[in-house]
Design a protein around this motif. Sequence first.
Motif, short mmCIF file in Angstrom:
data_model
loop_
_atom_site.label_atom_id
_atom_site.label_comp_id
_atom_site.label_asym_id
_atom_site.label_seq_id
_atom_site.Cartn_x
_atom_site.Cartn_y
_atom_site.Cartn_z
N MET A 124 54.96 57.77 52.95
CA MET A 124 53.56 57.48 52.62
C MET A 124 53.13 56.16 53.25
O MET A 124 53.91 55.21 53.28
N GLU A 125 51.89 56.14 53.72
CA GLU A 125 51.36 54.90 54.32
C GLU A 125 51.27 53.82 53.25
O GLU A 125 50.85 54.10 52.12
N SER A 126 51.65 52.58 53.59
CA SER A 126 51.55 51.53 52.57
C SER A 126 50.06 51.18 52.41
O SER A 126 49.28 51.25 53.36
N PRO A 127 49.66 50.80 51.17
CA PRO A 127 48.24 50.58 50.94
C PRO A 127 47.72 49.40 51.78
O PRO A 127 48.46 48.46 52.04
N LYS A 128 46.46 49.50 52.14
CA LYS A 128 45.82 48.35 52.79
C LYS A 128 45.53 47.32 51.70
O LYS A 128 45.35 47.66 50.53
N LYS A 129 45.47 46.06 52.14
CA LYS A 129 45.31 45.01 51.13
C LYS A 129 43.86 44.55 51.02
O LYS A 129 43.21 44.26 52.02
N LEU A 130 43.40 44.46 49.78
CA LEU A 130 42.02 44.05 49.48
C LEU A 130 42.07 42.75 48.67
O LEU A 130 42.70 42.70 47.61
N TYR A 131 41.39 41.72 49.17
CA TYR A 131 41.28 40.47 48.41
C TYR A 131 39.82 40.29 48.01
O TYR A 131 38.93 40.29 48.86
N ILE A 132 39.59 40.15 46.71
CA ILE A 132 38.20 39.94 46.23
C ILE A 132 38.10 38.57 45.58
O ILE A 132 38.90 38.23 44.70
N LYS A 133 37.13 37.79 46.03
CA LYS A 133 36.86 36.51 45.37
C LYS A 133 35.54 36.64 44.62
O LYS A 133 34.52 37.00 45.21
N THR A 134 35.60 36.37 43.34
CA THR A 134 34.44 36.60 42.48
C THR A 134 33.80 35.29 42.06
O THR A 134 34.48 34.41 41.53
N TYR A 135 32.51 35.17 42.28
CA TYR A 135 31.74 34.00 41.83
C TYR A 135 30.84 34.41 40.68
O TYR A 135 30.50 35.59 40.54
N GLY A 136 30.40 33.40 39.89
CA GLY A 136 29.30 33.64 38.97
C GLY A 136 29.68 34.27 37.65
O GLY A 136 30.71 33.92 37.06
N CYS A 137 28.86 35.23 37.22
CA CYS A 137 28.89 35.68 35.83
C CYS A 137 29.93 36.76 35.57
O CYS A 137 30.57 37.27 36.49
N GLN A 138 30.05 37.14 34.30
CA GLN A 138 31.03 38.16 33.91
C GLN A 138 30.70 39.52 34.50
O GLN A 138 31.58 40.32 34.73
N MET A 139 29.40 39.76 34.76
CA MET A 139 29.07 41.05 35.35
C MET A 139 29.68 41.18 36.74
O MET A 139 30.09 42.25 37.15
N ASN A 140 29.76 40.06 37.45
CA ASN A 140 30.43 40.11 38.75
C ASN A 140 31.92 40.41 38.59
O ASN A 140 32.50 41.10 39.43
N VAL A 141 32.53 39.91 37.54
CA VAL A 141 33.95 40.21 37.29
C VAL A 141 34.11 41.72 37.10
O VAL A 141 35.00 42.35 37.69
N TYR A 142 33.23 42.29 36.29
CA TYR A 142 33.25 43.74 36.06
C TYR A 142 33.01 44.49 37.36
O TYR A 142 33.73 45.42 37.70
N ASP A 143 31.98 44.06 38.11
CA ASP A 143 31.66 44.75 39.37
C ASP A 143 32.83 44.69 40.35
O ASP A 143 33.08 45.65 41.08
N SER A 144 33.53 43.56 40.38
CA SER A 144 34.66 43.43 41.30
C SER A 144 35.73 44.47 40.98
O SER A 144 36.32 45.08 41.87
N GLU A 145 35.95 44.69 39.68
CA GLU A 145 36.94 45.72 39.27
C GLU A 145 36.50 47.08 39.78
O GLU A 145 37.30 47.87 40.28
N ARG A 146 35.20 47.36 39.62
CA ARG A 146 34.71 48.68 40.04
C ARG A 146 34.77 48.84 41.56
O ARG A 146 35.04 49.92 42.06
N MET A 147 34.50 47.76 42.29
CA MET A 147 34.58 47.84 43.75
C MET A 147 36.02 48.08 44.19
O MET A 147 36.29 48.84 45.12
N ALA A 148 36.96 47.41 43.51
CA ALA A 148 38.37 47.61 43.83
C ALA A 148 38.76 49.06 43.59
O ALA A 148 39.49 49.67 44.38
N GLU A 149 38.25 49.63 42.49
CA GLU A 149 38.55 51.04 42.20
C GLU A 149 37.95 51.95 43.28
O GLU A 149 38.60 52.88 43.74
#
Length: 441
Positions: free
Chosen positions: A1-26
């Motif tokens: 199996m191909e090894s996963p590509k790596k995603l780095y997310i840096k989150t600024y600002g409010c808690q909604m951005n924290v939530y959105d970052s999780e959803r973008m990673a998904e």
Amino acid sequence: MESPKKLYIKTYGCQMNVYDSERMAEALGARGYAQTDTPEGADMILLNTCHIREKAAEKVYSELGRLKLLKATQPDLKIGVAGCVAQAEGEEIMRRQPAVDLVVGPQSYHRLPQMEARTRTGARALDTDFPEEDKFAHLDARPKAPRGPTAFLTVQEGCDKFCAFCVVPYTRGAEVSRPVARVLDEARDLVDRGVREITLLGQNVNAYHGAGEACDWSLARLIRALAEIDGLARIRFTTSHPNDMDDDLIAAHGDCAKLMPYLHLPVQSGSDRILKRMNRAHTADSYIRLIERIRAARPDILLSGDFIVGFPEETEADFQATLDLISEVGYGSAYSFKYSTRPGTPAAERDQVPEDEKADRLKRLQALIGRQQRARQDAMVGKTVGVLFEKPGREAGQMVGKSDHLHAVHVSDPTVTPGQLRTVRIVGSGSNSLSGECVAP
Ligand code: 5AD
Ligand code: SF4
């Protein structure tokens, strides 16, 4: 199996951005990405940005400058900008920083996989639409991985209040509530994966009104329905507007045991003249009367707020009124900011308060809040509180968690594990946290 590509997310600002970052990673998980903790070696770096104050946007441009250098050593690296700076300045970002491959506004995250695919062909992708389709509906296919004991859940997004200083109605768009059934499904799913505390998020969360068939639900009704979920121990919500604190939501603080005794209720200023100029549609007095009603329902509730100092035309007397309001309310914590000019908002055009005056007022306000915060924290010593433990502390054998009132609490007790909700007697108050001892197994 191909090894996963790596995603780095840096989150600024409010808690909604924290939530959105999780959803973008998904969402990018479907494109073969797994998250990594460092930008070095990543295949894609996403900055999830905040536009609420000027400095926040400038930070993004300097970070992009650094990432451009990294890209020079990693030519396959793709750089993306998401969040409210992306929404407000998408074209400008593309123009100012050629190293950026992708710009995606908060309402378009469900389109991220297709956009990423485009960047792999060497093209640049920009999407700052406010699409007709519901992004949450498209983001709902979630992996079933276990999670930590606490989670955010966005129930409402956007704002129709148009406070004269604020960019949110422009970057996040008009107020939209998510359907009740979806929120309940997501909450059950989180609980199945180990979550015991959910914080409901929205820029104006207490304006929540449901959607579709259930378009007459209030936030209080939603909280009561969530409280029925076995295994969910705690519910919080943020951020609220004073004008949307209805009777049932106030009552829920008294009669819903799972709703925690902590409320973030920004007032911004204590001067009626300034509140009017801010377009807040409430007065200092109506806010104080509201606090009295909330405290009548839940006497031990800890209050938190947001304050802006140096709003255009704010005089020393106006500022003094803010200090008076703070003294009268007695906050457990607060966030305070110097007014920051946001182009396109009404207040940007008005007479500005000099920078040194803003700095001086902020210092005085923070000193007062600091004393109140400390007094409220110290007053917990000797009390018995619930603590949801989250992770090991800094010292060996320590576990840390949050109390019902959202104080950080640490204990040294080998029987405590993450995810446990324990009864703790508070024995000490440090600079930023409480220490305690578990009193029940
Ligand atoms: N300048 C300073 N603070 C601001 N906030 C929002 N817009 C501005 C601005 N232009 C603060 C408000 C809000 C919090 C999220 O950020 O206090 O409640
Ligand atoms: Fe901004 Fe909050 Fe005012 Fe809405 S209510 S405009 S999000 S400060």
